[in-house]
Design a protein around this motif. Structure first.
Motif, PDB file in Angstrom:
ATOM      1  N   HIS B 157       0.864  -1.085  -0.077  1.00  0.00           N
ATOM      2  CA  HIS B 157      -0.059   0.034  -0.068  1.00  0.00           C
ATOM      3  C   HIS B 157       0.833   1.364  -0.009  1.00  0.00           C
ATOM      4  N   ALA B 158       2.236   1.222   0.250  1.00  0.00           N
ATOM      5  CA  ALA B 158       2.941   2.129   0.290  1.00  0.00           C
ATOM      6  C   ALA B 158       3.678   2.524  -0.975  1.00  0.00           C
ATOM      7  N   VAL B 159       3.592   1.730  -1.822  1.00  0.00           N
ATOM      8  CA  VAL B 159       4.286   1.597  -3.339  1.00  0.00           C
ATOM      9  C   VAL B 159       3.813   2.974  -4.063  1.00  0.00           C
ATOM     10  N   PRO B 160       2.541   3.238  -4.096  1.00  0.00           N
ATOM     11  CA  PRO B 160       2.080   4.633  -5.072  1.00  0.00           C
ATOM     12  C   PRO B 160       2.935   5.858  -4.383  1.00  0.00           C
ATOM     13  N   ILE B 161       2.740   6.247  -3.061  1.00  0.00           N
ATOM     14  CA  ILE B 161       3.263   7.251  -2.440  1.00  0.00           C
ATOM     15  C   ILE B 161       4.728   7.140  -2.517  1.00  0.00           C
ATOM     16  N   VAL B 162       5.602   6.205  -2.336  1.00  0.00           N
ATOM     17  CA  VAL B 162       6.840   5.896  -2.445  1.00  0.00           C
ATOM     18  C   VAL B 162       7.407   6.443  -3.792  1.00  0.00           C
ATOM     19  N   ALA B 163       6.919   5.802  -4.801  1.00  0.00           N
ATOM     20  CA  ALA B 163       7.127   6.018  -6.316  1.00  0.00           C
ATOM     21  C   ALA B 163       6.794   7.394  -6.770  1.00  0.00           C
ATOM     22  N   LEU B 164       5.869   7.780  -6.283  1.00  0.00           N
ATOM     23  CA  LEU B 164       5.602   9.305  -6.808  1.00  0.00           C
ATOM     24  C   LEU B 164       6.372  10.265  -6.153  1.00  0.00           C
ATOM     25  N   LEU B 165       6.885  10.197  -4.776  1.00  0.00           N
ATOM     26  CA  LEU B 165       7.562  11.175  -3.904  1.00  0.00           C
ATOM     27  C   LEU B 165       8.994  11.171  -4.590  1.00  0.00           C
ATOM     28  N   SER B 166       9.618   9.886  -4.833  1.00  0.00           N
ATOM     29  CA  SER B 166      10.932   9.630  -5.246  1.00  0.00           C
ATOM     30  C   SER B 166      11.054  10.088  -6.744  1.00  0.00           C
ATOM     31  N   PHE B 167      10.115   9.927  -7.426  1.00  0.00           N
ATOM     32  CA  PHE B 167      10.029  10.545  -9.022  1.00  0.00           C
ATOM     33  C   PHE B 167      10.164  12.145  -8.936  1.00  0.00           C
ATOM     34  N   LEU B 168       9.338  12.449  -7.996  1.00  0.00           N
ATOM     35  CA  LEU B 168       9.543  14.001  -8.043  1.00  0.00           C
ATOM     36  C   LEU B 168      10.913  14.730  -7.451  1.00  0.00           C
ATOM     37  N   LEU B 169      11.425  13.760  -6.468  1.00  0.00           N
ATOM     38  CA  LEU B 169      12.675  14.168  -5.868  1.00  0.00           C
ATOM     39  C   LEU B 169      13.810  14.039  -6.733  1.00  0.00           C
ATOM     40  N   GLY B 170      13.812  13.173  -7.753  1.00  0.00           N
ATOM     41  CA  GLY B 170      14.802  12.777  -8.819  1.00  0.00           C
ATOM     42  C   GLY B 170      14.545  14.081  -9.819  1.00  0.00           C
ATOM     43  N   ALA B 171      13.459  14.412 -10.217  1.00  0.00           N
ATOM     44  CA  ALA B 171      13.210  15.378 -10.926  1.00  0.00           C
ATOM     45  C   ALA B 171      13.802  16.710 -10.520  1.00  0.00           C
ATOM     46  N   VAL B 172      13.388  17.049  -9.433  1.00  0.00           N
ATOM     47  CA  VAL B 172      13.852  18.212  -8.767  1.00  0.00           C
ATOM     48  C   VAL B 172      15.280  18.411  -8.666  1.00  0.00           C
ATOM     49  N   VAL B 173      16.174  17.393  -8.151  1.00  0.00           N
ATOM     50  CA  VAL B 173      17.510  17.200  -8.164  1.00  0.00           C
ATOM     51  C   VAL B 173      18.008  17.491  -9.538  1.00  0.00           C
ATOM     52  N   ALA B 174      17.503  16.756 -10.697  1.00  0.00           N
ATOM     53  CA  ALA B 174      18.044  17.036 -12.063  1.00  0.00           C
ATOM     54  C   ALA B 174      17.784  18.394 -12.405  1.00  0.00           C
ATOM     55  N   TRP B 175      16.633  19.065 -12.042  1.00  0.00           N
ATOM     56  CA  TRP B 175      16.333  20.313 -12.519  1.00  0.00           C
ATOM     57  C   TRP B 175      17.314  21.413 -11.923  1.00  0.00           C
ATOM     58  N   LEU B 263      14.346  -0.011  -3.314  1.00  0.00           N
ATOM     59  CA  LEU B 263      14.802  -0.245  -4.825  1.00  0.00           C
ATOM     60  C   LEU B 263      13.706   0.594  -5.680  1.00  0.00           C
ATOM     61  N   LEU B 264      12.379   0.275  -5.171  1.00  0.00           N
ATOM     62  CA  LEU B 264      11.369   1.293  -6.203  1.00  0.00           C
ATOM     63  C   LEU B 264      11.855   3.089  -6.137  1.00  0.00           C
ATOM     64  N   ALA B 265      12.085   3.156  -5.067  1.00  0.00           N
ATOM     65  CA  ALA B 265      12.539   4.766  -4.844  1.00  0.00           C
ATOM     66  C   ALA B 265      13.712   5.132  -5.821  1.00  0.00           C
ATOM     67  N   ASP B 266      14.659   4.119  -5.736  1.00  0.00           N
ATOM     68  CA  ASP B 266      15.865   4.416  -6.784  1.00  0.00           C
ATOM     69  C   ASP B 266      15.397   4.452  -8.135  1.00  0.00           C
ATOM     70  N   LEU B 267      14.648   3.501  -8.323  1.00  0.00           N
ATOM     71  CA  LEU B 267      14.232   3.398  -9.924  1.00  0.00           C
ATOM     72  C   LEU B 267      13.613   4.498 -10.269  1.00  0.00           C
ATOM     73  N   SER B 268      12.354   5.044  -9.627  1.00  0.00           N
ATOM     74  CA  SER B 268      11.559   5.920 -10.028  1.00  0.00           C
ATOM     75  C   SER B 268      12.385   7.350 -10.039  1.00  0.00           C
ATOM     76  N   GLY B 269      13.371   7.449  -8.721  1.00  0.00           N
ATOM     77  CA  GLY B 269      13.952   8.752  -8.611  1.00  0.00           C
ATOM     78  C   GLY B 269      14.946   8.633 -10.101  1.00  0.00           C
ATOM     79  N   LEU B 270      15.558   7.830 -10.678  1.00  0.00           N
ATOM     80  CA  LEU B 270      16.374   7.824 -11.722  1.00  0.00           C
ATOM     81  C   LEU B 270      15.696   8.247 -12.789  1.00  0.00           C
ATOM     82  N   VAL B 271      14.293   7.606 -13.053  1.00  0.00           N
ATOM     83  CA  VAL B 271      13.259   7.872 -14.174  1.00  0.00           C
ATOM     84  C   VAL B 271      12.945   9.471 -14.084  1.00  0.00           C
ATOM     85  N   GLY B 272      12.769   9.938 -12.899  1.00  0.00           N
ATOM     86  CA  GLY B 272      12.729  11.372 -12.826  1.00  0.00           C
ATOM     87  C   GLY B 272      13.436  12.200 -13.541  1.00  0.00           C
ATOM     88  N   GLY B 273      14.801  11.917 -12.989  1.00  0.00           N
ATOM     89  CA  GLY B 273      15.969  12.723 -13.273  1.00  0.00           C
ATOM     90  C   GLY B 273      16.290  12.403 -14.764  1.00  0.00           C
TER      91      GLY B 273
END
Lengths: 264, 364
Positions: B157-175, B263-273
């Motif tokens: 049940h934590a998958v959606p929130i972890v994926a979304l937040l680390s995706f955004l974090l990866g995008a912000v760092v890259a930005w 692991l999920l957070a790593d992947l979605s962060g990389l995708v965001g970046g």
């Protein structure tokens, strides 16, 4: 006696209460007069506490009328009901004191909400209530979880008395107290009744309190009030349910202790 | 608050003054308003006329006319006199206040609490390890259903929130990185920036913080409520170890789930970046992944994953400990829940800093 006191303080007419299709009360009638000390008794699950909650306007019966102080509660608006609530105090079984407030603040809460008075006077009024129920001065600053069960119940009565109601409802006031504390609690109730012009309605399983505190006992059984009479008359009744309730050794013990010379 | 009557008033009656009105709770405010008039009068010239008096009214009466019955106005009924005497007997003007520490004592108290918290934490950790060892010796006591429950509630049940937040974090760092790197023409280093920050630090950290807020607080609230309801004592009385039922399934569950979420957070962060790199710096996804494979050693991923089980242990330890320590009422549940989240996040970040020092000394 009844003809001398024409208008009941509390009158329940044809009350029917159902929970999930199961009826608890079926056209139940009960009248309580000013100054009475009435106990509601009956086997577990016969709806004593439910009836008390209905008198306290906390739950509504499916059918029937509740008349409090001569007024029909079904026809009243929120403001009228609020005024009625101010004339009643309710003590809950576990005390239900607010755990984040000290005892003084607990008693002060209703006063403060409804009486715009200066803070020192409010505090003194709340303190008076705590002293009237026999709590020591030092208890005022304590939190509910820091005090013993007996003190907790007294504090709960103090909060119920905050607005000087004329009707006091008590749900199992002596349950869970040791015999000495329970007996001291009973004395306190009698003293409050004598000095503060109160009418008491209590739900209890404590036969000692039944003999000591009450002058009327309403026996609930078969979804009705089977009998309302002083306890001495009630135990003589021939109804099988009433006989079953009182015909055991524990009840005989309480009666024996009472008749064996305890002060009236 | 019985028969309300009419508002209090003072009416001249010959040489004397009639004080008319009920001394009941409803009229207290009005009586206080009459106080300036009443105190100027000679009490002997006043006559009280009241149908009712209650204890609140009686105390207010004493407030206005004093404790000495000799100075009370005439006209009180015997029962009113009696009530006044009763209230007089119980009147207590000294109101005890809750004890407050002065600021020096308060600092001392708080410092000594820090020592206490450390001891509590270590004690509970010891109990947890002992319970775990005892479970290894008696594997049949393992509660599979409760374990799977944790996997579902705290993992799936934590998958959606972890994926979304680390995706955004990866995008912000890259930005933010892209703006700087562009100025130096070092566009391609965006891959190292995103991968290193995310795999080593942000991925494990954001996952642990989310799980501490989401699950650690729930553990504390659940155990605190059970504790107050005596459910934990009930388990003990039935000869059951509360750790087996309530704590070890959570620990083992999070030990499995937190690395997976990391692991999920790593992947979605990389995708965001990666998406930001394409939009801002024209680095195609295929180039991004190629660079990632060439330049980023697997050790960075391993460093991040090593932290995850340690964070899981901290979250379970703090959450369950706070729950088991709860005493008192509803407020304690709130306090313990807050404390579990604050302490867990605090310890997670401290541990993360210690790991950084350790790994850099090891040359990883």
């Amino acid at each position: 006696m009844t003809e001398l006191r024409p208008r009941p303080l509390v009158r329940l007419r044809n009350i029917t209460t159902r929970f999930a299709g199961q009826s608890v009360h079926e056209s139940l009638n009960l009248s309580v007069y000013k100054g009475e000390r009435l106990a509601l008794v009956g086997a577990s699950g016969c709806g004593k506490s439910v009836l008390l909650n209905e008198i306290a306007l906390l739950t509504q019966p499916q059918q029937g009328q509740i008349l409090l102080f001569g007024q029909n509660t079904a026809r009243m608006d929120g403001r009228g009901l609020l005024q009625l609530r101010h004339r009643m105090g309710m003590m809950f079984q576990q005390g239900a004191l607010f755990s984040s407030l000290t005892l003084l603040e607990n008693v002060m809460l209703p006063l403060r909400e409804y009486q715009p008075l200066p803070l020192p006077l409010l505090k003194e009024l709340a303190m008076l209530k705590l002293k009237l129920v026999g709590l020591p001065t030092s208890a005022a600053a304590r939190l509910p979880q820091e005090i013993s069960g007996g003190m907790l119940k007294r504090a709960a009565v103090a909060r119920a008395l905050a607005l000087d109601p004329s009707l006091l409802l008590l749900d199992e006031p002596t349950a869970g107290l040791d015999p000495a504390s329970a007996s001291a609690f009973d004395d306190m109730l009698l003293e409050l009744h004598a000095t503060m012009d109160l009418t008491l309605i209590l739900v209890t399983h404590d036969l000692d309190s039944l003999w000591r505190v009450t002058d009327q006992v309403a026996f609930l059984g078969q979804k009705q009030v089977l009998c309302k009479a002083p306890i001495e008359e009630l135990v003589m009744q021939d109804h099988p349910d009433i006989r079953h309730y009182f015909a055991n050794t524990r009840a005989a013990g309480a009666q024996g202790r009472r008749q064996g010379g305890l002060p009236v | 608050m019985q028969n309300q009557g009419s508002a209090p008033e003072i009416i001249p009656a010959g040489e004397q003054q009639q004080v008319r009105g009920n001394w009941t709770t409803a009229w207290l405010k009005h009586w206080l308003q009459l106080q300036p008039v009443l105190v100027t009068q000679d009490p002997a010239q006043l006559i009280i006329q009241a149908d009712a008096m209650d204890s609140n009214g009686a105390l207010t009466f004493l407030h206005l006319f004093g404790n000495n019955p000799a100075y009370w106005p005439a006209g009180l009924t015997p029962s009113q006199q009696q009530l006044l005497q009763l209230v007089l007997k119980h009147r207590e003007s000294h109101i005890p206040e809750p004890v407050m520490l002065n600021w020096v004592a308060d600092i001392g108290y708080r410092v000594s609490r820090l020592g206490l918290y450390t001891r509590q934490f270590l004690e509970f950790l010891g109990q947890l390890v002992m319970a775990l060892l005892s479970l290894l010796r008696h594997p049949h006591r393992f509660r599979l259903r409760l374990f799977l429950d944790v996997i579902q509630k705290d993992g799936l049940h934590a998958v959606p929130i972890v994926a979304l937040l680390s995706f955004l974090l990866g995008a912000v760092v890259a930005w933010q990185g892209a703006l700087q790197l562009k100025a130096y023409g070092a566009n391609i280093f965006i891959v190292e920036l995103v991968a290193l920050t995310h795999l080593r630090e942000l991925g494990p950290l954001i996952t642990a913080i989310l799980v501490a807020g989401r699950s650690g607080s729930a553990y504390a609230a659940q155990l605190a409520t059970m504790n107050m309801n005596q459910e934990i004592q009930a388990l003990r009385s039935l000869g059951q170890n509360p750790f087996d039922w309530l704590i070890l399934p959570k620990l083992l569950g999070l030990l499995v789930v937190l690395p997976l979420l990391t692991l999920l957070a790593d992947l979605s962060g990389l995708v965001g970046g990666m998406l930001v790199a394409q939009a801002q710096l024209d680095i195609s996804p295929s180039l991004f992944w190629q660079r990632l494979g060439d330049e980023i050693s697997i050790i960075h991923f391993v460093v991040g994953m090593i932290k995850a089980p340690v964070f899981a242990l901290i979250i379970v330890n703090v959450g369950c400990m706070q729950g088991m320590l709860a005493r008192g009422g509803a407020e304690a549940v709130g306090l313990r829940t807050t404390r579990s989240v604050v302490q867990a996040i605090f310890l997670v970040i401290i541990t993360d800093a210690l790991f950084s020092i350790l790994f850099s000394n090891a040359g990883w």
